[in-house]
Design an enzyme around this catalytic site. Structure first.
Site, short mmCIF file in Angstrom:
data_model
loop_
_atom_site.label_atom_id
_atom_site.label_comp_id
_atom_site.label_asym_id
_atom_site.label_seq_id
_atom_site.Cartn_x
_atom_site.Cartn_y
_atom_site.Cartn_z
CD GLU A 120 -3.19 -1.05 2.01
OE1 GLU A 120 -3.18 -0.20 2.91
OE2 GLU A 120 -4.10 -1.90 1.88
CB CYS B 283 -9.90 -7.57 6.65
SG CYS B 283 -9.35 -5.91 6.94
CD GLU C 120 -4.32 -5.87 3.53
OE1 GLU C 120 -3.08 -5.89 3.39
OE2 GLU C 120 -4.92 -4.97 4.13
#
Ligand SMILES: *[C@@H]1O[C@H](CO)[C@@H](O)[C@H](O)[C@H]1NC(C)=O
Ligand SMILES: *[C@@H]1O[C@H](CO)[C@@H](O)[C@H](O)[C@H]1NC(C)=O
Ligand SMILES: *[C@@H]1O[C@H](CO)[C@@H](O)[C@H](O)[C@H]1NC(C)=O
Ligand SMILES: *[C@@H]1O[C@H](CO)[C@@H](O)[C@H](O)[C@H]1NC(C)=O
Ligand SMILES: *[C@@H]1O[C@H](CO)[C@@H](O)[C@H](O)[C@H]1NC(C)=O
Length: 526
Positions: free
Chosen positions: A258, A369, A367
């Site tokens: 990121e 979540c 990724e």
């Protein structure tokens, strides 16, 4: 008379035998949270399991997870010869000659927090249940893991390797951390042992030692200091060496996790990171990282080099613009990685479009979540079906747009969604609850949602063509041809129950799809 009793006995024995064979899976031990929201509870003595059944000719197996409580619930049915009739049933047509990307795998993140929660379990049986739940053939059969290089926001403090001495361009003091030896390496190894397929590891740096950075901090707006671009490449090489020495080969690395956080000076993000200009990034790939890994004497010539590793919309920056302005980066780059967050603003087709013209390059989803957005008011939402649907939507969208591998974030978190030294609390498919009187972990609906793909779509599977029409986008689906020469179809039903047809060549299955459910179907490609 005697004969009859004999027969009865034999039938009884067979009945018991078949019942046992059918029950070889241990069902979810459900705990109701509220209404139909449930989690499956694992304790040292008990944890649910699920095995994949190899379908035989003329049969299919189906596995269903639903809002009202089914969890990878297995059943079998017969295929019939396809006959064109006037039926108005929704029909999923599978076309195995339309082939798309080859799947690399599915997995999750071995953050420090995941390792800390796993190690906080004192009973070795429960620790093993957690590993098996993700990695073994009685669990989700993960074949990839994401291992951070140093600390992340899911650590108990900010850190990197070789923090001292400062300005040490030779990295003379590079050692792994306590967290690697205590948490990450043991967790990776336990998964490698439990898994039947090789585990491919993807790694990334969140922040290097702060002396390499322009702002001398773990977070905030920063760059790698120009004089340390080669040192940053060597830092990765040393990490690969240390993990190889531990018996853990790394499959791929990204250029940085990121980077956007600290590339632009917007909201001061507390997460450990480092930013890039495209000038610096291309220079780093072409003159530092690329040559360091692909060098004649390198032990890591085959390690994949992946750029991006950031929000979906950044693919236009970290891929399209990067490779257009600096085409020499294509010599070293194997692909680009994207994260889930805030993707509502950009359509998923951006992924396929970005890769058009680069057939030998790939996209990874690295990724996701739940509970991470500023609008999320609750970090751990026990039994949430919405979050299971968030995951299914993510996986189907991604796989439908040429993504070859998909990673969840933290493999497990505690009941507060941590630990996180910057208080970045989120959800996880497995929540560990260790108290003095009891030790348990809870499998969220998200866990089963991932399993509908990870367990039935092994490495080497090809995505295939699926066509169907449903009213008001009520259903979504994605299909694969596996190396077992079976066809796997995942159907996500967002609405009411409905009977559908699945057609594969001259065969068809007719089955009822539960309301608000995920169904995986597997049948031979015959
Ligand atoms: C589960 O409960 C929610 C909330 O009460 C309800 O809206 C939903 O229809 C239920 N789902 C099923 C499948 O029963
Ligand atoms: C299946 O896919 C192939 C290749 O894309 C195509 O030529 C063929 O027409 C498709 N068959 C059907 C029944 O749609
Ligand atoms: C090497 O790193 C360790 C921490 O890992 C530190 O305690 C030690 O002081 C460092 N050595 C030098 C010479 O800076
Ligand atoms: C590779 O290593 C050998 C032995 O250490 C050395 O002689 C050689 O110059 C190295 N090759 C390159 C291209 O650096
Ligand atoms: C996958 O889909 C999600 C949700 O739709 C999106 O946020 C994410 O960026 C996508 N990632 C990839 C690699 O396709």
């Amino acid at each position: 008379m005697e004969l009859r009793i004999r027969w009865k006995t034999i039938i009884l024995i067979f009945t018991i035998w078949f019942t046992l064979a059918d029950c070889s899976d241990l069902p979810c031990r459900a705990r109701s949270i509220k209404g139909n929201a449930t989690v499956c509870v694992c304790s040292p003595e008990y944890c649910d399991t699920i095995t994949r059944e190899a379908p035989s000719s003329g049969k299919y197996f189906s596995y269903v997870t639903s809002e009202d409580g089914l969890r990878l619930h297995k059943s079998t049915g017969n295929l019939r010869n396809y006959v064109k009739d006037s039926s108005s049933l929704t029909t999923f047509e599978l076309n195995v000659t339309t082939k798309y990307q080859t799947i690399e795998g599915f997995g999750g993140g071995v953050s420090d927090s995941a390792g800390i929660n796993w190690k906080s379990i004192s009973d070795p049986r429960l620790r093993q249940h957690l590993i098996d739940s993700y990695c073994s053939d009685s669990g989700l059969q993960y074949n990839m893991l994401r291992v951070p290089i140093g600390g992340t926001d899911y650590s108990t403090h900010g850190y990197a390797y070789n923090e001292l001495p400062e300005d040490d361009a030779a990295l003379s003091n590079f050692t792994l951390s306590y967290e690697d030896y205590e948490y990450k390496i043991p967790m990776v190894k336990a998964c490698m042992e439990a898994a039947s397929a090789p585990i491919h590891i993807l790694s990334a740096t969140w922040s290097p030692p702060i002396w390499m950075k322009t702002n001398n901090e773990y977070s905030g707006h920063s760059r790698i200091r120009k004089q340390y671009l080669q040192t940053y490449a060597d830092y990765h090489y040393k990490f690969l060496e240390k993990y190889a020495e531990e018996g853990i080969p790394v499959w791929g690395i990204t250029t940085t996790n990121e980077p956007l956080h600290s590339s632009v000076n917007y909201i001061p993000a507390k997460i450990n990171n480092v930013g890039w200009t495209l000038d610096d990034l291309s220079e780093y790939i072409v003159h530092n990282l690329g040559p360091t890994l692909r060098h004649a004497n390198s032990s890591f010539k085959d390690v994949k080099i992946i750029t991006g590793d950031d929000l979906r919309f950044t693919i236009t920056l970290y891929w399209n613009t990067l490779v257009a302005v600096y085409p020499e980066t294509l010599k070293y780059l194997d692909g680009v990685a994207v994260h889930y967050y805030m993707s509502a603003y950009v359509p998923p087709t951006i992924l396929s479009q970005a890769m058009r013209g680069y057939p030998d390059k790939f996209v990874l989803a690295t990724e996701i979540c739940a509970g991470a957005l500023p609008t999320d008011t609750i970090s751990v939402d026990y039994g949430s079906w919405d979050r299971a649907e968030l995951y299914v939507n993510d996986i189907i969208e991604n796989l439908s747009n040429n993504v070859i591998g998909w990673f969840d974030w933290n493999l497990c978190l505690d009941t507060n969604g941590g630990p996180s030294y910057i208080n970045a609390r989120v959800d996880s498919p497995i929540i560990v609850n260790v108290r003095p009187e009891t030790e348990e972990f809870y499998k969220q609906p998200m866990y089963y949602a991932i399993g509908h793909f990870s367990k039935f779509v092994p490495r080497g599977s090809r995505r295939i063509g699926v066509t169907f029409t449903t009213s008001d986008a009520k259903m979504d689906s994605v299909g694969f041809l596996t190396p077992y020469n079976t066809v796997v179809l995942v159907i996500w039903n967002k609405g009411a129950g409905e009977t559908v047809r699945v057609r594969l060549g001259s065969k068809q299955a007719e089955l009822y799809i539960s309301p608000k459910s995920i169904t995986t179907l597997e049948m031979l490609n015959e």
